[in-house]
Design an enzyme around this catalytic site. Structure first.
Site, PDB file in Angstrom:
ATOM      1  N   GLN A  65      -4.499   5.830  33.471  1.00  0.00           N
ATOM      2  CA  GLN A  65      -4.438   4.847  34.563  1.00  0.00           C
ATOM      3  C   GLN A  65      -4.542   5.500  35.942  1.00  0.00           C
ATOM      4  O   GLN A  65      -4.780   4.825  36.938  1.00  0.00           O
ATOM      5  CB  GLN A  65      -3.122   4.061  34.491  1.00  0.00           C
ATOM      6  CG  GLN A  65      -3.061   3.163  33.280  1.00  0.00           C
ATOM      7  CD  GLN A  65      -1.627   2.800  32.912  1.00  0.00           C
ATOM      8  OE1 GLN A  65      -1.152   1.753  33.280  1.00  0.00           O
ATOM      9  NE2 GLN A  65      -0.952   3.675  32.182  1.00  0.00           N
ATOM     10  N   THR A 111      -0.160   4.656  45.891  1.00  0.00           N
ATOM     11  CA  THR A 111       0.461   4.653  44.562  1.00  0.00           C
ATOM     12  C   THR A 111      -0.242   3.629  43.697  1.00  0.00           C
ATOM     13  O   THR A 111      -0.566   2.531  44.170  1.00  0.00           O
ATOM     14  CB  THR A 111       1.972   4.328  44.579  1.00  0.00           C
ATOM     15  OG1 THR A 111       2.388   4.072  43.239  1.00  0.00           O
ATOM     16  CG2 THR A 111       2.330   3.139  45.420  1.00  0.00           C
ATOM     17  N   ARG A 137      -3.081  -7.663  13.385  1.00  0.00           N
ATOM     18  CA  ARG A 137      -1.907  -6.913  13.827  1.00  0.00           C
ATOM     19  C   ARG A 137      -1.466  -7.368  15.212  1.00  0.00           C
ATOM     20  O   ARG A 137      -2.226  -7.998  15.947  1.00  0.00           O
ATOM     21  CB  ARG A 137      -2.279  -5.436  13.992  1.00  0.00           C
ATOM     22  CG  ARG A 137      -2.284  -4.642  12.744  1.00  0.00           C
ATOM     23  CD  ARG A 137      -2.813  -3.254  13.065  1.00  0.00           C
ATOM     24  NE  ARG A 137      -2.754  -2.407  11.893  1.00  0.00           N
ATOM     25  CZ  ARG A 137      -3.451  -1.307  11.732  1.00  0.00           C
ATOM     26  NH1 ARG A 137      -4.300  -0.914  12.671  1.00  0.00           N
ATOM     27  NH2 ARG A 137      -3.324  -0.576  10.648  1.00  0.00           N
ATOM     28  N   ASP A 151       1.255   2.172  41.516  1.00  0.00           N
ATOM     29  CA  ASP A 151       2.302   1.207  41.147  1.00  0.00           C
ATOM     30  C   ASP A 151       2.331  -0.028  42.059  1.00  0.00           C
ATOM     31  O   ASP A 151       2.892  -1.053  41.677  1.00  0.00           O
ATOM     32  CB  ASP A 151       3.687   1.874  41.198  1.00  0.00           C
ATOM     33  CG  ASP A 151       3.787   3.087  40.289  1.00  0.00           C
ATOM     34  OD1 ASP A 151       3.011   3.168  39.321  1.00  0.00           O
ATOM     35  OD2 ASP A 151       4.640   3.961  40.560  1.00  0.00           O
ATOM     36  N   GLY A 194       3.364   8.344  48.086  1.00  0.00           N
ATOM     37  CA  GLY A 194       4.059   7.135  47.653  1.00  0.00           C
ATOM     38  C   GLY A 194       5.479   7.141  48.165  1.00  0.00           C
ATOM     39  O   GLY A 194       5.827   7.867  49.111  1.00  0.00           O
TER      40      GLY A 194
END
Ligand code: F6P
Length: 356
Positions: A282, A134, A171, A136, A111
């Site tokens: 993740q 990555t 909630r 991200d 990355g």
């Protein structure tokens, strides 16, 4: 070939594609274990990769070579006898190890941080080809990185599961997703998972606005709320929530923003609010078919660049093709979520708030 930085689903598929494509060229392939670490102790982390080594690995998460996000050879942290640390430049040892082991080229899969290292080593004369990875999705030079699609799927599946429990208890649940300085995972998973509010670093939020959006949802019904919070989300005029400051050769660690949002939201609305951090889930598990294919394409394209002697470049997706971009250009800009872009507009049209 090495893998550096945080792992991402699809790394093993790149390794498979590099090995098979390189063997087809008649080359030998060696993997370096744990980023560059495997070269720094007399080459004890070098491993020959043949067809058997990459058999059946395209569908596996993680990386068979191991990885580290603490092993920058140009800013190596050494602990001195008095317990203090100092940084040393060990790039000379890397270059010497390449000579010693007669390695002609490096495919560096990584990355932002790892590609910076690759770019510096390339400037020092190492023949390098980069492969972006990555979860991200924050590298500007490629339309998308492998690992992102899988992370979004995992996050979206998790959000789906939160709906029923949040609704049963009336909630609000705030879920924190990865992404560092950018909100790609939160945005894509939040929309796919029908969140009520999505907080991303690119759109500073005001907790009063988040509270209003949640209260409106409760009035409209059903009486529950899902707030997706990117780990780098920041209140307007405030600071990002960090667990550990960054420094030279060390990325900052984000964490805690969802808990903070949940606390403040609960106080502002009087509605019971919980938080959770999805974290490294993740990054784990099987890559989706999309990520596998992209990773295999990147690996094959990297070998193509090596065979052409096109060094100092990174492979990148520029649909419909995988192209090469200079490493220096590849690391120059971070890809942020376009706040006026169609994905954010889509979310707003669906009634999803951004706390702005
Ligand atoms: O860059 C990938 C990433 O998963 C980020 O989303 C996250 O902030 C970071 O790595 C976590 O790193 P570590 O595995 O060191 O906790």
């Amino acid at each position: 070939m090495n893998t550096g930085g945080g792992d991402a689903p699809g790394l093993n598929a790149v390794i498979r594609a590099v090995v098979l494509s390189a063997l087809n060229e008649g080359w030998e392939v060696v993997g370096i274990r744990r980023g560059y670490d495997g070269l720094l102790n007399g080459g004890d982390g070098l491993v020959t990769l043949d067809r058997g080594s990459v058999q059946g690995i395209a569908s596996l998460g993680g990386t068979i070579l191991g990885t580290t996000n603490r092993g920058n050879p140009l800013r190596w942290r050494r602990t001195l006898p008095d317990g203090t640390t100092e940084e040393v430049d060990r790039s000379g040892e890397i270059l010497a190890a390449f000579e010693e082991h007669e390695i002609d080229a490096l495919v560096a899969i990584g990355g932002d941080g790892s590609l910076h290292i690759a770019a510096e080593l390339s400037q020092l004369g190492l023949p390098v080809v980069g492969v972006p990875k990555t979860i991200d999705n924050d590298l500007a030079a490629t339309q998308v990185t492998f690992g992102f699609h899988t992370a979004v799927q995992t996050a979206s599946d998790a959000i789906d599961k939160l709906h029923s429990t949040a609704e049963s208890h009336e909630r609000v649940i705030a879920v924190e997703l990865m992404g560092r300085h950018t909100g790609w995972i939160a945005l894509f998973a939040g929309i796919s998972g029908s969140a009520d509010v999505i907080l991303v670093p690119e759109i500073p939020f005001d907790i009063r606005s988040v509270a209003r959006q949640v209260q409106e949802k409760f009035l409209r019904g059903p009486r529950y709320g899902i707030v997706v919070v990117a780990e780098g989300a920041t209140p307007a005029g405030g600071e990002a929530s960090l667990l550990e400051e960054g420094g030279p050769g060390k990325a900052a660690r984000y964490g805690g923003i969802a808990e903070r949002v949940a606390e403040e939201l609960g106080e502002a609305t009087g509605i019971e609010t919980r938080s959770l951090v999805l974290g490294h889930l993740q990054r784990g598990g099987q890559p989706t078919a999309y990520d596998r294919l992209l990773a295999l394409r990147f690996g094959a394209a990297a070998v193509d660049l090596v065979s052409r002697g096109d060094f100092g470049c990174m492979v990148a997706l520029d649909p419909p093709e995988v192209l090469a971009v200079p490493l220096a250009e590849a690391i120059a800009t971070l890809k942020k979520v376009p706040v006026e872009g169609d994905v954010v507009r889509t979310a707003r049209r669906l009634g999803i708030g951004f706390g702005d």
